[in-house]
Design a protein around this motif. Structure first.
Motif, PDB file in Angstrom:
ATOM      1  N   CYS A  52       0.843  -1.198   0.000  1.00 36.09           N
ATOM      2  CA  CYS A  52       0.000   0.000   0.000  1.00 36.09           C
ATOM      3  C   CYS A  52       0.876   1.246   0.000  1.00 36.09           C
ATOM      4  O   CYS A  52       1.832   1.344   0.760  1.00 36.09           O
ATOM      5  N   CYS A  55      -0.618   6.399   1.614  1.00 36.42           N
ATOM      6  CA  CYS A  55      -0.255   7.557   2.433  1.00 36.42           C
ATOM      7  C   CYS A  55       1.226   7.489   2.795  1.00 36.42           C
ATOM      8  O   CYS A  55       1.872   6.479   2.547  1.00 36.42           O
ATOM      9  N   GLY A  58       3.194   5.141   5.306  1.00 30.91           N
ATOM     10  CA  GLY A  58       3.783   3.975   4.655  1.00 30.91           C
ATOM     11  C   GLY A  58       4.900   4.434   3.749  1.00 30.91           C
ATOM     12  O   GLY A  58       5.458   5.500   3.997  1.00 30.91           O
ATOM     13  N   CYS A  60       3.545   0.542   3.014  1.00 30.67           N
ATOM     14  CA  CYS A  60       3.465  -0.644   3.857  1.00 30.67           C
ATOM     15  C   CYS A  60       3.346  -1.888   2.983  1.00 30.67           C
ATOM     16  O   CYS A  60       2.863  -1.817   1.854  1.00 30.67           O
ATOM     17  N   VAL A  76       0.811   0.608   8.882  1.00 28.93           N
ATOM     18  CA  VAL A  76       0.968   1.538  10.007  1.00 28.93           C
ATOM     19  C   VAL A  76      -0.396   2.008  10.520  1.00 28.93           C
ATOM     20  O   VAL A  76      -0.634   2.112  11.719  1.00 28.93           O
ATOM     21  N   CYS A  77      -1.342   2.231   9.606  1.00 27.45           N
ATOM     22  CA  CYS A  77      -2.673   2.703  10.014  1.00 27.45           C
ATOM     23  C   CYS A  77      -3.517   1.597  10.614  1.00 27.45           C
ATOM     24  O   CYS A  77      -4.560   1.862  11.212  1.00 27.45           O
ATOM     25  N   ARG A  87      -8.692  -2.359  -1.535  1.00 27.78           N
ATOM     26  CA  ARG A  87      -8.476  -0.969  -1.956  1.00 27.78           C
ATOM     27  C   ARG A  87      -7.702  -0.919  -3.269  1.00 27.78           C
ATOM     28  O   ARG A  87      -8.034  -0.160  -4.183  1.00 27.78           O
ATOM     29  N   MET A 205      -6.970   6.686   3.081  1.00 24.56           N
ATOM     30  CA  MET A 205      -6.809   6.132   4.423  1.00 24.56           C
ATOM     31  C   MET A 205      -7.992   6.541   5.310  1.00 24.56           C
ATOM     32  O   MET A 205      -8.396   7.695   5.330  1.00 24.56           O
TER      33      MET A 205
HETATM   34 FE1  SF4 Z   1      -1.507   2.266   3.304  1.00 20.29          FE
HETATM   35 FE2  SF4 Z   1      -2.218   2.482   5.873  1.00 20.29          FE
HETATM   36 FE3  SF4 Z   1       0.339   2.031   5.184  1.00 20.29          FE
HETATM   37 FE4  SF4 Z   1      -0.784   4.426   4.711  1.00 20.29          FE
HETATM   38  S1  SF4 Z   1      -0.405   3.483   6.683  1.00 20.29           S
HETATM   39  S2  SF4 Z   1       0.506   3.236   3.293  1.00 20.29           S
HETATM   40  S3  SF4 Z   1      -2.874   3.790   4.169  1.00 20.29           S
HETATM   41  S4  SF4 Z   1      -1.421   0.652   4.859  1.00 20.29           S
END
Ligand code: SF4
Ligand code: BF8
Length: 631
Positions: A52, A55, A58, A60, A76-77, A87, A205
């Motif tokens: 992902c 955002c 990441g 991530c 991270v989220c 997504r 996000m």
């Molecule tokens: Fe994706 Fe969440 Fe990582 Fe941001 S924190 S890159 S939205 S998985």
């Protein structure tokens, strides 16, 4: 040049492709196959769909294995693999829907320019169709002046892109049962741009963090493409450039001629390519070509804009997706003129290895290093003439020693719009449905889409088409499958001899091929419309019909959108390779099984074309039995 170079025989089933791959290797020209080897192995996380970048907390990536502590990994989220895969897939579908639909919008702009008197290069070629489509969309179309009706149609089509509607206009073509189901599931597409924008919103996000819910919206987004954006593209193209009718043409690299100026049109929208063809037919440009020692000008097609011109104007087809680079390697192409979509950026470099002019025409699809002509409705013909003149001038630079045209062209039949099919049947679907009821035609499978260098070029496209017609299943071809089927000799009436006895008899009686060419990729909307007509005639839902769809060698976001709207419309859909969703059990299960319970159809993934034919055959058999027909 590459790590482990595969033999040219492994890369493509075609002699023209193999010859040009040998020539490319000898001349040091890099192709998509070479770059695939450089890119292999691909990133496993990306293949699984579990990376992902939505955002900057990441990027991530989620490992399919649990962490040392036994916990499943999250971004991270806190997003898990299901959320991330859904997504990513949702955005992938939105990308494809945007491509087709923005193409549709460009046709509305051309019709608007005609209505407003801003262009004389384009005209309404099929007034009857314009009035028919307008009436279908609820516009008073009978007695009023043509331009008044056309103006209302422009407004009606633009409205389908906005946010003020509860459902898009052509949705009324779908059976009532299907529309009720979409409504119940929250899948009714309201507006093309709205569903695409909402998909971008949902996948920001902190929004839609429930994978099945995201996928329902992916289906809605795709339905907006299939039943509106693409459908508008098809119907308005017919109104502006004419409804396709059956005609004969030719295909493969043999359509390039040693003694003519050769221009290839590539991309999707007929708006530019129709003008290039018109310019190339003008006497003064033909005379200019002759003054350079050529015998004339050949305009050949690549990919979907080729399909558009093949359907309506019968131009010869040079090739499909993986032939686009190889066509230039012949050394016999003066110009490649492109609009947008599926145009490999590498064409700029390959054109640079020869005398070929690589010409872009759309502000939204510029290529660094290309020659650009900014084409709009008001200047299209004037610019097209300059482009053709440029190609004519380039002929003087052609190096005959580097020219190799490897094969002789094969004959193909094209032009099977729904109108043409109905016409061939005497104006009613009854003879076709009688053939289906009698079992001479057991069912229909649309084989659509692309080439992908991960698969031996056209082996699956052709293998599946042959296996299906042998089983009395009629094949409908669009997009890059067209040239594949054509090169294999499947697009001529004589191909009936390769079909099972029932299909052979029907094709022989009607003088049609067992594989019908129905157009470009936006023209899959013709097939959706036909499914709607047949289902309504039989008083059933689309999911009750003995039909299927397949994209054996797909690569693009647009192909995924097509597959998604086919499934959401109730058509069982085979894919030759999986989308990047396998990192989520939830999303994978939903795609392969769960959707069946929701929309009455699902995806199937099977690389082997013969096994895919078995799957589609079994589906058709089950649907026939449920309708009380012999399997
Ligand atoms: Fe994706 Fe969440 Fe990582 Fe941001 S924190 S890159 S939205 S998985
Ligand atoms: O829209 S079949 S490679 S050219 S995506 Fe592209 Fe695939 Fe060809 Fe046409 Ni469709």
């Amino acid at each position: 040049m590459t790590r482990e170079q595969r033999s040219v025989e492994e890369l493509s089933i075609w002699e023209d492709a193999r010859s040009m791959l040998r020539k490319a290797r000898a001349e040091g020209v890099e192709t998509a196959w070479d770059r695939l080897e450089q890119q292999t192995p691909h990133c496993t996380f990306c293949e699984l769909g579990t990376t992902c970048r939505n955002c900057v907390m990441g990027p991530c990536r989620i490992s399919p294995k649990a962490t040392k502590s036994g916990k499943l990994q999250r971004g991270v989220c806190g997003a898990d693999a299901d959320v991330i895969v859904a997504r990513n897939f949702g955005r992938f579908i939105a990308g494809g829907s945007a491509g087709h639909s923005d193409h549709g919008r460009d046709l509305i702009e051309v019709l608007e320019a005609i209505v407003e008197g801003e262009t004389t290069d384009y005209a309404i070629r099929d007034e009857a169709k314009l009035r028919r489509i307008a009436a279908e969309l609820g516009i008073d179309a009978a007695e009023r002046p043509l331009m008044d009706v056309a103006r209302d149609l422009v407004d009606e089509c633009y409205s389908d892109f906005g946010s003020r509607r509860k459902s898009v206009g052509f949705l009324a073509r779908a059976p009532e049962k299907r529309r009720a189901l979409w409504e119940k599931l929250g899948m009714t597409p309201r507006g093309v741009d709205r569903e695409i924008a909402e998909m971008m919103h949902r996948t920001h996000m902190g929004c839609d963090n429930d994978a099945p819910n995201t996928l329902i919206h992916a289906a809605r987004c795709a339905l907006a493409d299939g039943w509106s954006g693409s459908m508008i593209g098809t119907e308005l193209s017919d109104i502006i450039f004419g409804v396709p009718t059956p005609s004969m043409s030719t295909a493969n690299l043999g359509i390039l001629k040693k003694d003519t100026v050769n221009i290839l049109v590539h991309g999707h929208n007929p708006v530019v390519s129709e003008m290039i063809l018109a310019a190339a037919r003008e006497p003064q440009l033909i005379a200019a070509a002759k003054a350079h020692g050529a015998s004339g000008i050949t305009v050949g097609g690549l990919c979907c804009t080729g399909n558009e011109l093949l359907m309506r104007q019968g131009i010869p087809m040079a090739g499909n997706h993986l032939m686009t680079e190889l066509a230039i390697v012949t050394g016999a192409v003066e110009a490649v003129v492109v609009d947008y979509q599926c145009i490999m950026p590498s064409l700029v470099q390959i054109a640079g290895c020869y005398h070929t002019r690589f010409i872009t025409t759309a502000g939204k699809a510029r290529f660094t290093g290309a020659i650009h002509f900014d084409i709009h409705p008001h200047n299209a013909m004037e610019e097209a003439r300059k482009i053709v003149q440029m190609a004519v001038d380039a002929f003087a630079e052609r190096d005959p020693k580097r020219v190799e045209i490897p094969v002789e062209p094969v004959r193909i039949m094209t032009g099977f719009s729904n109108e043409a099919i109905l016409n061939a049947l005497g104006g009613s679907l009854t003879p076709l449905l009688d053939a289906v009821k009698a079992g001479s035609i057991r069912g229909f499978v649309a084989i659509v889409g692309c080439n992908n260098p991960k698969i031996q070029q056209d082996s699956a496209n052709v293998g599946l088409a042959k296996a299906l017609i042998e089983r009395d299943i009629m094949v409908l071809a669009t997009g890059c499958v067209t040239t594949a089927a054509g090169k294999a000799g499947l697009l001529v009436p004589e191909a009936a001899s390769m079909a099972g006895p029932g299909l052979k008899a029907v094709c022989t009686a009607l003088g049609i091929p067992p594989v019908l060419h129905m157009g470009s990729c936006v023209d899959n909307s013709r097939i959706m419309h036909l499914c709607g007509l047949i289902a309504n005639e039989l008083g059933v839902d689309i999911s009750d019909l003995p039909v299927g769809a397949s994209s054996p060698e797909w690569y693009s976001e647009k192909a995924a959108a097509i597959g998604m709207y086919a499934v959401a419309s109730g058509v069982y859909t085979h894919l030759g390779l999986p989308p990047n969703i396998l990192g989520s059990q939830t999303v994978t299960d939903l795609a392969l099984n769960g959707l069946e319970g929701l929309v009455g159809a699902s995806f199937a993934v099977e690389p082997d074309p013969l096994k895919a034919a078995d799957l589609l055959d079994a589906r058709i058999r089950a649907k026939r039995e449920a309708l009380g027909l012999k399997p």
